[in-house]
Design a protein around this motif. Structure first.
Motif, PDB file in Angstrom:
ATOM      1  N   PRO A 413     -47.594 111.085  66.763  1.00  0.00           N
ATOM      2  CA  PRO A 413     -46.362 111.643  66.182  1.00  0.00           C
ATOM      3  C   PRO A 413     -46.635 112.574  64.997  1.00  0.00           C
ATOM      4  O   PRO A 413     -45.752 113.334  64.601  1.00  0.00           O
ATOM      5  CB  PRO A 413     -45.577 110.399  65.741  1.00  0.00           C
ATOM      6  N   SER A 414     -47.848 112.534  64.459  1.00  0.00           N
ATOM      7  CA  SER A 414     -48.112 113.418  63.319  1.00  0.00           C
ATOM      8  C   SER A 414     -48.585 114.798  63.763  1.00  0.00           C
ATOM      9  O   SER A 414     -48.750 115.699  62.935  1.00  0.00           O
ATOM     10  CB  SER A 414     -49.133 112.781  62.368  1.00  0.00           C
ATOM     11  N   SER A 415     -48.798 114.984  65.069  1.00  0.00           N
ATOM     12  CA  SER A 415     -49.242 116.314  65.516  1.00  0.00           C
ATOM     13  C   SER A 415     -48.683 116.708  66.885  1.00  0.00           C
ATOM     14  O   SER A 415     -49.023 117.760  67.404  1.00  0.00           O
ATOM     15  CB  SER A 415     -50.773 116.346  65.562  1.00  0.00           C
ATOM     16  N   ASP A 416     -47.851 115.884  67.471  1.00  0.00           N
ATOM     17  CA  ASP A 416     -47.324 116.115  68.823  1.00  0.00           C
ATOM     18  C   ASP A 416     -46.562 117.444  68.880  1.00  0.00           C
ATOM     19  O   ASP A 416     -45.560 117.634  68.188  1.00  0.00           O
ATOM     20  CB  ASP A 416     -46.391 114.938  69.178  1.00  0.00           C
ATOM     21  N   HIS A 418     -44.748 118.591  71.190  1.00  0.00           N
ATOM     22  CA  HIS A 418     -43.488 118.578  71.951  1.00  0.00           C
ATOM     23  C   HIS A 418     -42.300 118.121  71.125  1.00  0.00           C
ATOM     24  O   HIS A 418     -41.169 118.240  71.567  1.00  0.00           O
ATOM     25  CB  HIS A 418     -43.616 117.626  73.145  1.00  0.00           C
ATOM     26  N   ILE A 419     -42.548 117.534  69.954  1.00  0.00           N
ATOM     27  CA  ILE A 419     -41.431 116.902  69.246  1.00  0.00           C
ATOM     28  C   ILE A 419     -40.949 117.772  68.081  1.00  0.00           C
ATOM     29  O   ILE A 419     -41.685 118.624  67.576  1.00  0.00           O
ATOM     30  CB  ILE A 419     -41.798 115.470  68.774  1.00  0.00           C
ATOM     31  N   ALA A 420     -39.709 117.514  67.658  1.00  0.00           N
ATOM     32  CA  ALA A 420     -39.045 118.408  66.692  1.00  0.00           C
ATOM     33  C   ALA A 420     -39.653 118.329  65.302  1.00  0.00           C
ATOM     34  O   ALA A 420     -39.686 119.318  64.572  1.00  0.00           O
ATOM     35  CB  ALA A 420     -37.561 118.058  66.638  1.00  0.00           C
ATOM     36  N   SER A 421     -40.105 117.145  64.935  1.00  0.00           N
ATOM     37  CA  SER A 421     -40.613 116.987  63.577  1.00  0.00           C
ATOM     38  C   SER A 421     -41.739 115.959  63.601  1.00  0.00           C
ATOM     39  O   SER A 421     -41.687 115.002  64.372  1.00  0.00           O
ATOM     40  CB  SER A 421     -39.458 116.493  62.702  1.00  0.00           C
ATOM     41  N   HIS A 422     -42.716 116.174  62.759  1.00  0.00           N
ATOM     42  CA  HIS A 422     -43.847 115.235  62.755  1.00  0.00           C
ATOM     43  C   HIS A 422     -43.626 114.121  61.743  1.00  0.00           C
ATOM     44  O   HIS A 422     -42.965 114.311  60.730  1.00  0.00           O
ATOM     45  CB  HIS A 422     -45.149 115.982  62.470  1.00  0.00           C
ATOM     46  N   SER A 518     -40.679 113.385  78.043  1.00  0.00           N
ATOM     47  CA  SER A 518     -41.084 111.984  77.819  1.00  0.00           C
ATOM     48  C   SER A 518     -41.574 111.805  76.373  1.00  0.00           C
ATOM     49  O   SER A 518     -41.323 110.770  75.757  1.00  0.00           O
ATOM     50  CB  SER A 518     -42.138 111.536  78.835  1.00  0.00           C
ATOM     51  N   HIS A 519     -42.235 112.807  75.837  1.00  0.00           N
ATOM     52  CA  HIS A 519     -42.674 112.720  74.434  1.00  0.00           C
ATOM     53  C   HIS A 519     -41.455 112.711  73.501  1.00  0.00           C
ATOM     54  O   HIS A 519     -41.408 111.973  72.524  1.00  0.00           O
ATOM     55  CB  HIS A 519     -43.576 113.913  74.077  1.00  0.00           C
ATOM     56  N   ARG A 520     -40.488 113.569  73.816  1.00  0.00           N
ATOM     57  CA  ARG A 520     -39.326 113.683  72.916  1.00  0.00           C
ATOM     58  C   ARG A 520     -38.476 112.410  72.953  1.00  0.00           C
ATOM     59  O   ARG A 520     -37.916 112.006  71.934  1.00  0.00           O
ATOM     60  CB  ARG A 520     -38.494 114.912  73.301  1.00  0.00           C
ATOM     61  N   ILE A 521     -38.393 111.787  74.120  1.00  0.00           N
ATOM     62  CA  ILE A 521     -37.638 110.523  74.205  1.00  0.00           C
ATOM     63  C   ILE A 521     -38.387 109.423  73.451  1.00  0.00           C
ATOM     64  O   ILE A 521     -37.795 108.636  72.714  1.00  0.00           O
ATOM     65  CB  ILE A 521     -37.408 110.136  75.693  1.00  0.00           C
ATOM     66  N   THR A 522     -39.693 109.397  73.615  1.00  0.00           N
ATOM     67  CA  THR A 522     -40.483 108.373  72.924  1.00  0.00           C
ATOM     68  C   THR A 522     -40.329 108.503  71.407  1.00  0.00           C
ATOM     69  O   THR A 522     -40.211 107.507  70.697  1.00  0.00           O
ATOM     70  CB  THR A 522     -41.973 108.501  73.317  1.00  0.00           C
ATOM     71  N   ALA A 523     -40.297 109.745  70.927  1.00  0.00           N
ATOM     72  CA  ALA A 523     -40.181 109.960  69.475  1.00  0.00           C
ATOM     73  C   ALA A 523     -38.752 109.770  68.993  1.00  0.00           C
ATOM     74  O   ALA A 523     -38.521 109.227  67.908  1.00  0.00           O
ATOM     75  CB  ALA A 523     -40.674 111.363  69.122  1.00  0.00           C
ATOM     76  N   MET A 545     -44.790 102.125  70.574  1.00  0.00           N
ATOM     77  CA  MET A 545     -45.195 101.501  69.312  1.00  0.00           C
ATOM     78  C   MET A 545     -45.873 102.526  68.402  1.00  0.00           C
ATOM     79  O   MET A 545     -45.664 102.540  67.200  1.00  0.00           O
ATOM     80  CB  MET A 545     -46.108 100.307  69.579  1.00  0.00           C
ATOM     81  N   ARG A 546     -46.670 103.390  69.009  1.00  0.00           N
ATOM     82  CA  ARG A 546     -47.351 104.411  68.192  1.00  0.00           C
ATOM     83  C   ARG A 546     -46.351 105.365  67.545  1.00  0.00           C
ATOM     84  O   ARG A 546     -46.628 105.975  66.530  1.00  0.00           O
ATOM     85  CB  ARG A 546     -48.346 105.170  69.079  1.00  0.00           C
ATOM     86  N   TYR A 547     -45.177 105.503  68.172  1.00  0.00           N
ATOM     87  CA  TYR A 547     -44.156 106.425  67.668  1.00  0.00           C
ATOM     88  C   TYR A 547     -43.060 105.685  66.886  1.00  0.00           C
ATOM     89  O   TYR A 547     -41.988 106.239  66.631  1.00  0.00           O
ATOM     90  CB  TYR A 547     -43.532 107.203  68.839  1.00  0.00           C
TER      91      TYR A 547
END
Ligand SMILES: Nc1ncnc2c1ncn2[C@@H]1O[C@H](COP(=O)(O)OP(=O)(O)O[C@H]2O[C@H](CO)[C@@H](O)[C@H](O)[C@H]2O)[C@@H](O)[C@H]1O
Length: 643
Positions: A413-416, A418-422, A518-523, A545-547
């Motif tokens: 989550p600190s570098s993904d 695909h997601i809006a914010s880290h 899938s990344h955005r839903i997880t985050a 859990m990681r997210y």
């Protein structure tokens, strides 16, 4: 090419895999040539590794007729019985549930190849831990991300090889070169044609080509054949499973056995002294070929194989008459022999005879691994063994479970990207921004305080979709939002669309296979629901859990092994990383979800503790890789299976 002629004693196996009687065989024409290596080497020397533009058009048989038992469905004791086909098209004899319906075409609009970050540089100056003993390892798999992926098998075979290579092993991954005529084909653009060979099965010589890409320390080898070129996913399309999957994966297994002998990757072949990691039934012929085709000729006598079971529900079962196509000596039929119980047979004259590739692999492999300890036990039980429990129990001494790791570079989550914010465990502020962005993307009301529940996965019986369906009306009466991402069963897809129309402000269903989503839903979600009927390991709960997304899971297999039930009364403000529920009923699922929702709304410090404990867990492949290496050593201590 010279055909070998010999007479030898080979054993015959009973259904349980026990030795029944030795048989005298004379199979000069049965398996044809062994070890094309010398010829190949000669060819490489004389012709160089030329690039070949076209392939032989010797395609395999077209869609075979379904077995007679397939269509048989009968009601008995209120349970719908009948032979079922799994998503790869093979018959599953011991599943008493109705068939799953059709596969859907994978919809990977966005490029996932570029997701991959070269990790070699990332570790830069840091000293990487190395294995004590290094090996030549050959993964054989139907999927390897990012090249091909329909689920967790692709994830594992895309990430574990890289970690093992980083630990000093020489690692090759052999999988098909799927071309679907879509933009996804460019994932294979870095792999070049390094030559071709013929394998003998399905009544003759089949020409396959090898494409190769060296990336992240791993030799990615793609087996090319016209039967791998068609729209759809690796196993089927919107019309269902491909009818020639047995042919396609027989090609894969034969080609994978040749690859270490014939491909001078980086100038040297892997050679005979290698370790095959055989993933699921698609690669299941490999240990059989080692034992029946190669070792009798002194080839691969020092090689070993480890069968990795990611999902026992899929076994590669086909009618017994197909045995002759597999390229094995007739005398080895017993190793694959599979007899359906009477209730699963089509008619009075049906003897229920079939070949079961996974069963043959269980009999002949040197060791067996599953992807969690819990599942290693479950597959030896009647409930979880899918008919192979007796055989697996008899091989308990070589059966282990190792919990999957995850690719912590792709899922970070600190570098993904695909997601809006880290965000990270130290600064969680970005997580709510991910949630708002997801609500926006889905057209849901933007409500940062409303618990957002997610589900990601194949829409099928294994994943407990029926439980979600039955629980949704009650769940939707709560102040929550729910998003599902999945593809698979067509009726489930329709149900998702209907639920979206019914609960406009609360429910969203995303039909399709989409890695960035899938990344955005997880985050973006607060809770991830996994009511899996069985789950060999499960990766989504690890990603969650990681997210900092709290898993609510059925207490089964790898889910039970990896999610620690929340205990708010433990000293120091609670312990645990999620909620596990059992039995698998709507009521217990809803009860666990309600606990999670209440904790989210009313006990913020507890929720923060849950998030941080989950995010602090070590799910890297490193610790799993060390356990794998132990199993490799055990495999080499014992003599190889020779029958
Ligand atoms: N519609 C969709 N769009 C995008 N991504 C999607 C998706 N549907 C699923 N995925 C992804 O596919 C993977 C699914 O992995 P899982 O391990 O949860 O299940 P699967 O049953 O496929 O794997 C089997 O093999 C793995 C690996 O061993 C075991 O963990 C597991 O228990 C076993 O059933 C995850 O990466 C998930 O994000």
């Amino acid at each position: 090419m010279e055909s070998l002629k010999f007479t030898t004693l080979l054993p015959c196996k009973s259904l349980s895999g026990n030795l029944v009687r030795p048989k005298l065989i004379n199979h000069h024409d049965v398996i044809g040539q062994v070890g094309l290596a010398p010829l190949w080497k000669k060819r490489c020397k004389t012709e160089g590794l030329r690039l070949r533009a076209s392939l032989s058009s010797k395609a395999g048989p077209q869609d075979g007729a379904p077995s007679a038992v397939e269509d048989q469905k009968e009601k008995e004791n209120g349970v719908l019985l009948g032979a079922e086909r799994d998503s790869s098209g093979s018959v599953i004899g011991f599943n008493l549930s109705p068939p799953n319906g059709h596969e859907v075409v994978i919809d990977t609009e966005e490029d996932v190849t570029s997701d991959r970050i070269e990790t070699a540089e990332d570790v830069g100056g840091r000293e990487k831990p190395k294995a004590k003993v290094t090996r030549s390892i050959v993964f054989v798999t139907a999927e390897a991300a990012p090249y091909s992926k329909t689920g967790g098998l692709g994830d594992v075979c895309g990430s574990l090889p890289v970690v093992l290579a980083g630990r000093g092993h020489r690692v090759m991954v052999v999988s098909p070169r799927y071309l679907t005529g879509s933009p996804a084909d460019k994932k294979f653009s870095g792999a070049i044609d390094v030559g071709h060979t013929n394998v003998i099965c399905f009544g003759g010589e089949q020409e396959v080509a090898f494409f190769h890409e060296y990336r992240e320390g791993v030799d990615w080898v793609f087996v090319d054949h016209p039967s791998f070129h068609r729209p759809g996913n690796p196993y089927g399309d919107s019309f269902g499973a491909f009818g020639d999957n047995q042919f396609r994966f027989t090609l894969l297994s034969h080609a994978a056995c040749e690859a270490p002998l014939v491909l001078p990757l980086g100038g040297y072949t892997y050679g005979q002294n290698c370790l095959f990691l055989v993933n699921d039934w698609h690669a299941g012929l490999v240990p059989l070929l080692l034992a029946a085709k190669y070792r009798p000729h002194g080839v691969y006598t020092d090689a070993r194989s480890v069968l990795i079971i990611h999902n026992l529900a899929h076994q590669g079962v086909e009618s017994a008459v197909t045995y002759k196509n597999l390229g094995l000596p007739a005398e080895w039929y017993g190793a694959l022999e599979w007899v359906f119980p009477e209730w699963a047979r089509a008619h009075a004259l049906d003897r229920g005879e079939a070949v079961n590739i996974l069963k043959g692999a269980v009999v002949t492999t040197d060791r067996i691994l599953t992807v969690s300890e819990g599942y290693a036990w479950e597959i030896t039980t009647v409930e979880g063994g899918y008919g192979l429990n007796g055989l697996l129990s008899s091989r308990k001494s070589v059966l282990n479970g190792i919990t999957n790791g995850i690719d912590v570079v792709e899922w970070d989550p600190s570098s993904d990207k695909h997601i809006a914010s880290h965000y990270s465990a130290n600064d969680l502020s970005g997580k709510v921004e991910c949630k708002i962005a997801l609500q926006k993307e889905l057209g849901l009301p933007i409500r940062p305080d409303c618990p957002l529940i997610g589900f990601i996965g194949r829409l099928d019986y294994q994943k407990g979709i029926d439980l979600i369906q039955s629980g949704i009306p009650e769940l939707m009466s709560e102040d929550v939002q729910f998003v599902m991402l999945g593809s698979g069963d067509v009726q489930c897809q329709d149900w998702m669309r209907l639920a979206e129309a019914t609960y406009k402000d609360k429910f969203r269903g995303w039909v399709g296979f989409n890695v960035p989503v899938s990344h955005r839903i997880t985050a973006g979600c607060d809770i991830l629901l996994m009511p899996s009927r069985f789950e060999p390991c499960g990766l989504n709960q690890l990603y969650a859990m990681r997210y900092g997304t709290i898993p609510v899971v059925h207490s089964t297999g790898g889910l039970r092994d990896t999610v620690v039930n929340f205990n708010p009364y433990a000293e120091g403000g609670g312990e645990g990383t999620g909620w596990t529920f059992s039995p698998l009923t709507k009521e217990s699922m809803l009860a666990a979800l309600r606990l999670a929702i209440r904790t989210y709304k009313e006990y913020k410090p507890s929720w923060d503790g849950l998030m941080k404990r989950g995010m602090g867990k070590d799910f890297t492949w490193e610790s799993a890789a060390i356990q794998y290496e132990q199993v490799f050593e055990w495999a080499f201590i014992d003599p190889p299976y020779v029958g």
